[in-house]
Design a protein around this motif. Structure first.
Motif, short mmCIF file in Angstrom:
data_model
loop_
_atom_site.label_atom_id
_atom_site.label_comp_id
_atom_site.label_asym_id
_atom_site.label_seq_id
_atom_site.Cartn_x
_atom_site.Cartn_y
_atom_site.Cartn_z
N UNK A 81 0.83 -1.20 0.00
CA UNK A 81 0.00 0.00 0.00
C UNK A 81 0.86 1.24 0.00
N UNK A 82 1.89 1.18 0.79
CA UNK A 82 2.75 2.35 0.87
C UNK A 82 3.42 2.63 -0.46
N UNK A 83 3.84 1.57 -1.09
CA UNK A 83 4.47 1.74 -2.39
C UNK A 83 3.50 2.34 -3.40
N UNK A 89 2.86 5.84 -2.61
CA UNK A 89 4.01 6.68 -2.93
C UNK A 89 3.97 7.11 -4.39
N UNK A 90 3.62 6.17 -5.21
CA UNK A 90 3.52 6.50 -6.63
C UNK A 90 2.42 7.52 -6.86
N UNK A 91 1.33 7.24 -6.19
CA UNK A 91 0.19 8.13 -6.37
C UNK A 91 0.52 9.54 -5.89
N UNK A 139 -8.94 7.03 5.43
CA UNK A 139 -8.25 8.14 4.77
C UNK A 139 -8.29 7.98 3.26
N UNK A 140 -8.35 6.74 2.84
CA UNK A 140 -8.43 6.56 1.40
C UNK A 140 -9.79 7.00 0.86
N UNK A 141 -10.79 6.77 1.66
CA UNK A 141 -12.12 7.24 1.24
C UNK A 141 -12.10 8.74 1.07
N UNK A 142 -11.49 9.36 2.03
CA UNK A 142 -11.41 10.82 1.97
C UNK A 142 -10.60 11.26 0.77
N UNK A 143 -9.53 10.52 0.55
CA UNK A 143 -8.67 10.86 -0.58
C UNK A 143 -9.43 10.77 -1.89
N UNK A 188 -2.58 15.42 -2.28
CA UNK A 188 -1.25 15.06 -1.77
C UNK A 188 -1.27 14.97 -0.25
N UNK A 189 -1.96 15.88 0.37
CA UNK A 189 -2.03 15.85 1.84
C UNK A 189 -2.71 14.57 2.30
N UNK A 190 -3.71 14.18 1.59
CA UNK A 190 -4.39 12.93 1.96
C UNK A 190 -3.46 11.75 1.76
N UNK A 191 -2.65 11.83 0.76
CA UNK A 191 -1.70 10.75 0.53
C UNK A 191 -0.76 10.62 1.72
N UNK A 192 -0.31 11.74 2.20
CA UNK A 192 0.60 11.70 3.34
C UNK A 192 -0.08 11.09 4.56
N UNK A 193 -1.32 11.47 4.73
CA UNK A 193 -2.05 10.94 5.86
C UNK A 193 -2.18 9.43 5.73
N UNK A 194 -2.52 9.03 4.56
CA UNK A 194 -2.66 7.60 4.30
C UNK A 194 -1.36 6.86 4.61
N UNK A 195 -0.28 7.44 4.20
CA UNK A 195 1.00 6.77 4.42
C UNK A 195 1.33 6.68 5.90
N UNK A 196 0.90 7.65 6.61
CA UNK A 196 1.14 7.58 8.05
C UNK A 196 0.38 6.41 8.65
#
Lengths: 678, 151
Positions: B75-77, B80-82, B116-120, B95-103
């Motif tokens: 998922x992280x990978x 990261x691409x996304x 967070x992905x839903x939000x994204x 992008x901010x949502x991506x960061x949150x997701x990665x956390x």
């Protein structure tokens, strides 16, 4: 292909064929041939457009394998490569390594990942720059500097090898360098002249053409001959000169061998213990080779590698060092083992004959700069901060982050310890900082001395943690003497003598540092400091290297200030306080009669601060480090001539010790760079 | 004039996108790349982005379905691409949502990831709509032409 004799203002009106050859047109950097690799189509398209806007000639590619094929097909068809780190078919770092070995082109890494570790990895693998996504066009506008830099280094190497007429014949590199390197050229000339005089090995006055030397491509056969020669001599004793003799290949110069040897050693190190290189990574291209490659590297810990890279510490030295930890025999074994594999690794398909300077550089670049391993990362944050320029040019990679010392390197560990003290990249000097000042250059010497120094100054050691200098320049710097000295040092390297490592690393790192130092500075153009130094462009350097400024007062950054890329070894040597910064190396040479070309290279005036410091520190003449006379390697501080006795170094170091960090603060009145006897 | 008016309106649209934090400086970089040779460069890039990233989105969706054995690394990978893609077009909120997701990924928090992905995805879709409207309007306004749109 195109021959346009533009009468464009610039002097050189030669336009070298774009698709081949290395010269650039007068319009440089316009027309720079860039290959951009990224699996993300959006980014790829944006980059292409940006590069086109910069007037570069762009080829895009979405797969690493395709990129390699393209590079191989079109030899000399590209000037620089920009690659993403995370790609599905091959890790960007792997690609970086391949390119470095096979084509020796400057490679810029990019990623949305700005984590320190990744950036460090880029540095250690030899990337000449690291860009954070999203990439801005401003960041791309300057990438041509890496091409120039690399060429300069190669050129310098050529010169170093002792062209007989260097002084006179040396013509400045045409075209690209003309504008900005005229001063550098002079510097280089001067330096090379000096170096020539000082060089221990006077033999290599090959008459390599002063200008661009044709690149030697290490074909399979050539490499096999090389490896056979190394085996025959013993990895510890394999000096370029002897290897060259054994190989008996007409047209091959000592520099070629030296640079190739450096790369080879780095590879060995990698194989033996670079934990960061998982085996699977290696499998992509070289197949079996990779596998072996990976395993081996993991053994030796990265530190040594880094050291090797940075300081051009020959792989052997590293191996030796490692052996120190493991027991000598082990190292050797480890080293030898990879030899076979190495062969594979080196059996590229390129038939191209490449003379090694470039490679050498590359090696150093590609080798992880793990020198700083183990060095507390306190520096890192700072460095990173410094490094973090708005343009995301982390690539400056001055970050010599001292990664956790990897394995077996007791020496490195030690280094790290001392490092935190002061310098480590604490400030902008990031690049430099990491280098362990290695005035001793040779591992031997440093053993005892460095310890002392480090301990005492605290900074000394730390001043230059083994720099991770991906900058190729470093390699060139140490090109010469390095091989020799390193060889020597290896032998004498006491087991487990940490200091040695430091010194060794520093040596290597010096170069790196030097260059990196400059690069590291925040915000300034990543000119290799070394280059600057060499070309006596210190002025530029100073100006640009605001970050690097030699802050005598700032201990922490030995590498500081771009003043000089005083090779770390010098720093250590001198026991310089952290401020050792390049200045040290310079002074070192000055004082110690060391042949630090730094003195020469570094404009005396510019480096005043640094130089002075160094001078004071270097007061010790005993430190005659005949370190390689790498052109302008002033920073390199010819730290340790082959025969640098430990005693000498010790004494030098101890003497230096007297000079505390505070010394840095003042100008060394007694020693001005001008006085440096070179 | 209609053209001026529509241009002003276009500018206002863009400005609001920035004000709402949907776009950042990178978008301006893209606009600056637009020239006569590539008059619709930004739109092309955004279109490419949405097309390519939809693939990533579905991959992530797929990976998130394994609630019990979520592969956070994968998922992280993917994310990261996304993130790289999104940041290159200047999609700030995404992008901010991506960061949150990665956390959440790094923390191994499956629920957090899903949420967070839903939000994204919401942000992603909202931006898409707005940009589509923006580009459509831009095309109609004919930036480089002196088209006089009849009222």
């Amino acid at each position: 292909m195109n021959h346009s004799c533009n009468g464009k203002g610039s002097m050189m009106s030669t336009v070298v064929m774009k698709s081949s050859g290395e010269a650039v047109s007068d319009q440089f950097p316009a027309g720079l041939r860039v290959l951009v690799v990224d699996d993300d189509p959006t980014c790829l398209m944006i980059l292409e457009k940006m590069l086109r806007t910069c007037l570069y000639e762009v080829t895009k590619c979405n797969r690493a394998e395709k990129a390699l094929t393209l590079l191989r097909e079109r030899k000399n068809g590209f000037d620089i490569v920009i690659s993403d780190v995370h790609m599905p078919d091959m890790d960007g770092f792997k690609l970086l390594e391949h390119i470095g070995l096979e084509m020796d082109l400057p490679v810029i890494m990019m990623s949305a990942d700005d984590g320190k570790n990744v950036v460090l990895k880029g540095v250690t693998h030899g990337a000449c720059d690291y860009l954070i996504k999203p990439v801005r066009i401003e960041a791309l506008k300057n990438i041509w500097q890496h091409v120039v830099r690399k060429r300069k280094n190669e050129w310098k190497d050529t010169e170093q090898s002792g062209s007989a007429e260097e002084g006179g014949d040396r013509q400045p590199r045409p075209s690209d360098d003309a504008d900005y390197s005229s001063s550098a050229n002079e510097g280089s000339w001067r330096n090379s002249k000096k170096r020539r005089d000082d060089e221990e090995e006077g033999d290599e006055r090959d008459d390599s053409s002063t200008l661009k030397k044709p690149r030697v491509v290490w074909s399979v056969e050539l490499h096999q001959q090389f490896v056979a020669a190394v085996d025959q001599l013993g990895i510890d004793k394999a000096v370029p000169k002897k290897i060259l003799e054994l190989m008996n290949v007409p047209g091959l110069t000592r520099e070629n061998v030296a640079s190739h040897l450096q790369k080879y050693r780095l590879y060995l190190r990698r194989l033996s213990g670079v934990s960061q290189h998982p085996n699977n990574l290696n499998n992509s291209f070289l197949g079996t080779q990779d596998a072996s490659f990976g395993t081996i590297s993991s053994i030796n810990g990265i530190d040594l590698q880094t050291l090797a890279v940075a300081g051009q510490l020959p792989a052997q030295s590293l191996a030796t060092l490692q052996a120190a930890g493991l027991g000598r025999s082990n190292t050797k074994a480890g080293v030898h083992m990879p030899l076979m594999d190495q062969r594979n690794l080196f059996s590229f398909e390129n038939p191209r004959l490449r003379f090694g300077e470039g490679q050498q550089h590359h090696l150093s670049n590609s080798k992880p700069m793990n020198l700083l391993h183990g060095i507390p990362t306190n520096m890192e944050p700072k460095q990173l901060a410094n490094l973090h320029q708005p343009t995301q040019s982390l690539g400056n990679l001055n970050m010599r982050v001292n990664g956790p010392a990897s394995q077996n390197n007791p020496l490195l560990m030690q280094m790290t310890q001392s490092q935190p003290r002061g310098q480590m990249l604490s400030e902008n000097n990031a690049p430099r900082v990491s280098r362990l000042p290695n005035p001793l250059g040779q591992p031997n010497v440093s053993n005892g001395i460095s310890d002392g120094l480090l301990g005492r100054n605290g900074i000394a050691g730390s001043n230059r943690p083994p720099a991770y200098n991906p900058v190729p320049q470093n390699s060139s710097l140490f090109n010469f003497p390095m091989n020799q000295t390193t060889d020597m040092s290896i032998n004498s390297f006491p087991l487990g003598s940490t200091p040695g490592i430091s010194s060794v690393t520093s040596k290597g790192s010096f170069q790196d540092e030097v260059t990196s130092g400059i690069k590291g500075s925040v915000g300034f153009p990543s000119y290799d400091i070394f280059n600057e130094l060499h070309h006596q462009k210190t002025q530029d350097w100073e100006v640009t290297n605001t970050g690097l400024t030699y802050d005598s007062s700032r201990h922490a950054n030995p590498l500081q200030g771009g003043n000089f890329d005083v090779p770390p070894s010098v720093l250590v040597h001198q026991g310089f306080s952290s401020n050792q910064q390049s200045g040290q190396s310079r002074d070192h040479s000055l004082n110690g009669k060391a042949i630090f070309s730094m003195g020469e290279g570094l404009e005396r005036g510019n480096f005043q601060n640094a130089g002075q410091h160094l001078n004071n520190l270097l007061v010790d003449n005993s430190i005659r480090v005949k370190t390689e006379r790498i052109p302008d390697a002033s920073s390199q501080t010819n730290l340790f001539p082959e025969h640098y006795g430990q005693e000498d170094l010790m004494s030098a170091l101890f003497k230096q010790e007297g000079i505390g960090p505070s010394e840095n603060e003042f100008d060394f009145d007694g020693y001005s760079l001008d006085n440096i006897p070179v | 004039m209609d053209r001026n008016h529509s241009h002003r309106h276009l500018a206002a649209m863009k400005q609001s996108l920035f004000d709402q934090g949907l776009l950042d400086e990178q978008f301006i970089q893209l606009e600056e790349l637009q020239d006569d040779a590539n008059p619709n460069f930004v739109e092309e890039i955004v279109t490419l982005y949405y097309r390519d990233s939809s693939r990533l989105i579905s991959n992530i969706d797929q990976a998130l379905k394994e609630r019990n054995s979520m592969d956070f690394n994968k998922l992280d990978t993917l994310m990261h691409q996304f993130k790289g893609s999104s940041s290159s077009i200047g999609a700030k909120k995404v992008k901010a949502e991506c960061n949150l997701f990665r956390e959440y990924c790094m923390a191994g928090n499956a629920e957090g990831c899903i949420r967070s992905f839903q939000q994204l995805k919401k942000e992603y879709a909202a931006l898409k709509k707005k940009l589509e409207a923006y580009f459509q309007f831009a095309r109609q306004s004919g930036p480089s032409e002196t088209a006089c749109r009849p009222k």
